[in-house]
Motif scaffolding. Structure first.
Motif, mmCIF file in Angstrom:
data_model
loop_
_atom_site.group_PDB
_atom_site.id
_atom_site.type_symbol
_atom_site.label_atom_id
_atom_site.label_comp_id
_atom_site.label_asym_id
_atom_site.label_seq_id
_atom_site.Cartn_x
_atom_site.Cartn_y
_atom_site.Cartn_z
ATOM 1 N N PHE A 1 0.794 -1.226 0.000
ATOM 2 C CA PHE A 1 0.000 0.000 0.000
ATOM 3 C C PHE A 1 0.826 1.276 0.000
ATOM 4 C CE2 PHE A 1 -3.190 -3.064 1.110
ATOM 5 C CZ PHE A 1 -4.361 -2.554 0.563
ATOM 6 N N VAL B 1 -0.082 3.649 -2.950
ATOM 7 C CA VAL B 1 -1.370 4.297 -2.702
ATOM 8 C C VAL B 1 -1.207 5.381 -1.639
ATOM 9 C CG1 VAL B 1 -3.723 3.937 -1.868
ATOM 10 C CG2 VAL B 1 -2.678 2.259 -3.381
ATOM 11 N N ARG C 1 0.382 8.493 -3.207
ATOM 12 C CA ARG C 1 -0.553 9.284 -4.015
ATOM 13 C C ARG C 1 -1.564 10.003 -3.128
ATOM 14 N NH1 ARG C 1 -0.665 11.568 -8.146
ATOM 15 N NH2 ARG C 1 -2.327 10.693 -9.387
ATOM 16 N N LEU C 2 -1.954 9.342 -2.030
ATOM 17 C CA LEU C 2 -2.889 9.977 -1.095
ATOM 18 C C LEU C 2 -2.250 11.207 -0.453
ATOM 19 C CD1 LEU C 2 -5.727 9.546 0.076
ATOM 20 C CD2 LEU C 2 -4.679 8.270 1.951
ATOM 21 N N LEU D 1 -6.791 9.887 -7.290
ATOM 22 C CA LEU D 1 -6.221 8.604 -7.705
ATOM 23 C C LEU D 1 -7.289 7.717 -8.302
ATOM 24 C CD1 LEU D 1 -3.890 6.544 -7.711
ATOM 25 C CD2 LEU D 1 -4.557 5.926 -5.383
ATOM 26 N N PRO E 1 -9.144 4.512 -8.828
ATOM 27 C CA PRO E 1 -9.197 3.306 -7.998
ATOM 28 C C PRO E 1 -8.718 2.050 -8.717
ATOM 29 C CG PRO E 1 -11.413 4.074 -8.592
ATOM 30 C CD PRO E 1 -10.467 5.148 -8.984
ATOM 31 N N ALA F 1 -5.040 1.978 -8.436
ATOM 32 C CA ALA F 1 -4.659 1.654 -7.059
ATOM 33 C C ALA F 1 -4.766 0.155 -6.797
ATOM 34 C CB ALA F 1 -5.538 2.432 -6.083
ATOM 35 N N THR G 1 -1.440 -2.109 -6.174
ATOM 36 C CA THR G 1 -1.338 -2.762 -4.868
ATOM 37 C C THR G 1 -1.325 -4.269 -5.024
ATOM 38 O OG1 THR G 1 -2.471 -0.914 -3.784
ATOM 39 C CG2 THR G 1 -2.438 -3.013 -2.610
ATOM 40 N N LEU H 1 -1.262 5.576 -10.838
ATOM 41 C CA LEU H 1 -0.689 5.284 -9.527
ATOM 42 C C LEU H 1 0.683 5.929 -9.370
ATOM 43 C CD1 LEU H 1 -1.133 3.702 -6.897
ATOM 44 C CD2 LEU H 1 0.006 1.754 -7.984
ATOM 45 N N SER I 1 4.518 10.536 -3.685
ATOM 46 C CA SER I 1 4.664 9.428 -4.637
ATOM 47 C C SER I 1 6.125 9.026 -4.805
ATOM 48 C CB SER I 1 4.080 9.821 -6.002
ATOM 49 O OG SER I 1 2.689 10.022 -5.908
#
Length: 468
Positions: free
Chosen positions: A64, A67, A70-71, A200, A202, A205, A209, A257, A395
């Motif tokens: 993760f 992800v 990017r979050l 992002l 999904p 992601a 992941t 991603l 990232s």
């Protein structure tokens, strides 16, 4: 301006919070090793499922990270930092209070997910708070040293906790550290509207992941000693298929991603390759030395943990030295020197194992390799983040950390295959020799991948930087 955090440049309090965050991520990875027999017996883990107390954390962490990065870019490092610490504390409380194996593993998964959010958030906040140059290099050295201390301290703290209280405190010890991290950062984080431009996709992601998790699971299965090679092959095939899907998704969908522009940053590409090789060589030292001290030299868990203290001290010295040298030597020479010193130290360990003496056979190699390991860890993160635009800090940091842990998982699987289920001195020497070769190989890799002068891509910074 950063998305959420506008820390005062040079703030000692923020650096303390970020360093403690790195400490808790590293500590929680290594501290459980010594508690495995006790918690396995208490919660009636099977031999097969017990390894997932370690693997569950590591796999979710690695899977993760992208992800999480990017979050961080989308909502800001500060928001993710606070939320990740809250999740980490909840996972630690849950794992420590677990009454059965399933609940403990759920807590470990929560810790791993929190770590995957925390790692890119701390690096993004560090990059935003300190300008490129000596100030940031020294801050990264402090941050890196706490990670090294956490890995070694985990073995010592775990031994002390088991000897004095209960295995449950192996998990609960992380709770006050998380509280301290958030408390120390208060007042240094300012909210700002979320950037919808960096949302992002999904699908990207899930594919990304899934690819990383599948690859790490395959490596983890291969390192169990009684691996089913059909299962390893199946997970590897899944990882390859998802990897192809990620590449397709990257080129066709918005909200990729991994932002496409990151691949054009030479320093980031170099740091990713070096990070993978680091974990397969110098990073594997903790595992091999622990196993050798306990199996071949018959040291107790606590004694083996204390035997790591010289390594911890020299790693910290190497971290500090890297922060001082980074602005004087240049990144290429710093990386080459780090892995050269590390290879010499690992070579001394390889030769000294036959003596079966800690002071003359193990300690010299620990001291030398520790200096190289400390310089390398700090140098590779300075390299990876130096030319990043603020909008891609999360990232970029996540990409370096992901390759670091994927490289570590594959390297560990290789070493386990080399030393076998019941290693003797010759088996340990063979495994250590492989780490020597990988560390030595990293020297020319860094020289080739990181030219003496690298033009910074558009949007990543200004002008060109000298890296020699």
């Amino acid at each position: 301006m950063p998305d959420i955090a506008a820390p005062r440049p040079g703030s000692a309090r923020l650096l303390f919070a970020l360093a403690c965050s790195q400490l808790v991520v590293a500590l929680d990875f290594s501290i459980v090793y010594v508690a495995l027999p006790s918690l396995g017996e208490a919660l009636r883990f099977s031999t097969v499922t017990l390894q997932w107390v370690v693997s569950g954390y590591a796999i979710v962490f690695a899977g993760f990270l992208l992800v999480g990065g990017r979050l961080v870019d989308a909502v800001g490092g500060g928001r993710v930092f606070v939320a990740a610490h809250a999740l980490f504390a909840i996972g630690s409380l849950g794992a420590g209070a677990a009454g059965d194996a399933e609940l403990l593993l759920a807590g470990r998964v929560g810790q791993g997910l929190a770590a995957a959010l925390l790692a890119p958030a701390t690096l993004a906040l560090l990059n935003e708070g300190w300008p490129p140059g000596r100030a940031r290099d020294r801050a990264l050295a402090v941050w890196g040293s706490t990670g090294a201390v956490g890995l070694a301290l985990g073995v010592v703290v775990g031994g002390v906790v088991l000897a004095t209280v209960s295995w449950r405190w192996v998990f609960w010890v992380a709770v006050p550290i998380n509280v301290v991290c958030v408390a120390a950062s208060m007042g240094l984080l300012r909210n700002r509207p979320v950037s919808l431009r960096r949302r992002l996709d999904p699908t990207a992601a899930l594919l990304g992941t899934g690819a990383v998790v599948s690859l790490v699971v395959a490596a983890t299965q291969a390192s169990t000693g009684n691996a089913s090679w059909s299962v390893v092959a199946a997970w590897t095939a899944v990882a390859a298929g998802l990897g192809v899907a990620v590449a397709w998704s990257q080129s066709r969908r918005p909200g990729a991603l991994i932002p496409v522009g990151l691949w054009r940053v030479t320093t980031l590409r170099t740091a990713c390759v070096v990070a993978a090789l680091y974990m397969a060589s110098l990073g594997a030292e903790f595992y091999l030395v622990t196993l050798y001290l306990q199996r071949d030299m018959r040291m107790s868990t606590l004694a083996a943990g204390l035997a790591f203290l010289p390594l911890t001290l020299t790693i910290v010295a190497g971290n500090s030295l890297a922060g001082w040298l980074a602005g004087r030597w240049g990144l290429r020479r710093l990386l080459m020197a780090a892995f050269g010193i590390g290879a010499v130290g690992l070579g001394l360990l390889t030769l000294g194992l036959t003596q079966h003496e800690y002071l003359t056979g193990v300690l010299p190699g620990l001291v030398v390799s520790g200096v190289g390991q400390g310089i390398a860890f700090t140098a590779m993160f300075i390299t990876g983040t130096r030319d990043l635009d603020e909008s891609a800090n999360g990232s970029g940091a996540a990409l370096v950390t992901t390759t670091q842990y994927v490289g570590g998982a594959i390297g560990l699987a290789l070493l386990v295959l080399l030393h076998g289920p019941a290693p003797v001195t010759a088996d340990f020497q063979r495994a250590f020799l492989v780490t020597v070769l990988i560390a030595a190989l990293t020297v020319p890799v860094a020289a080739v991948m990181l030219p003496s002068r690298v033009a910074t891509p558009a949007g990543a910074g200004a002008g060109s930087r000298t890296h020699d």
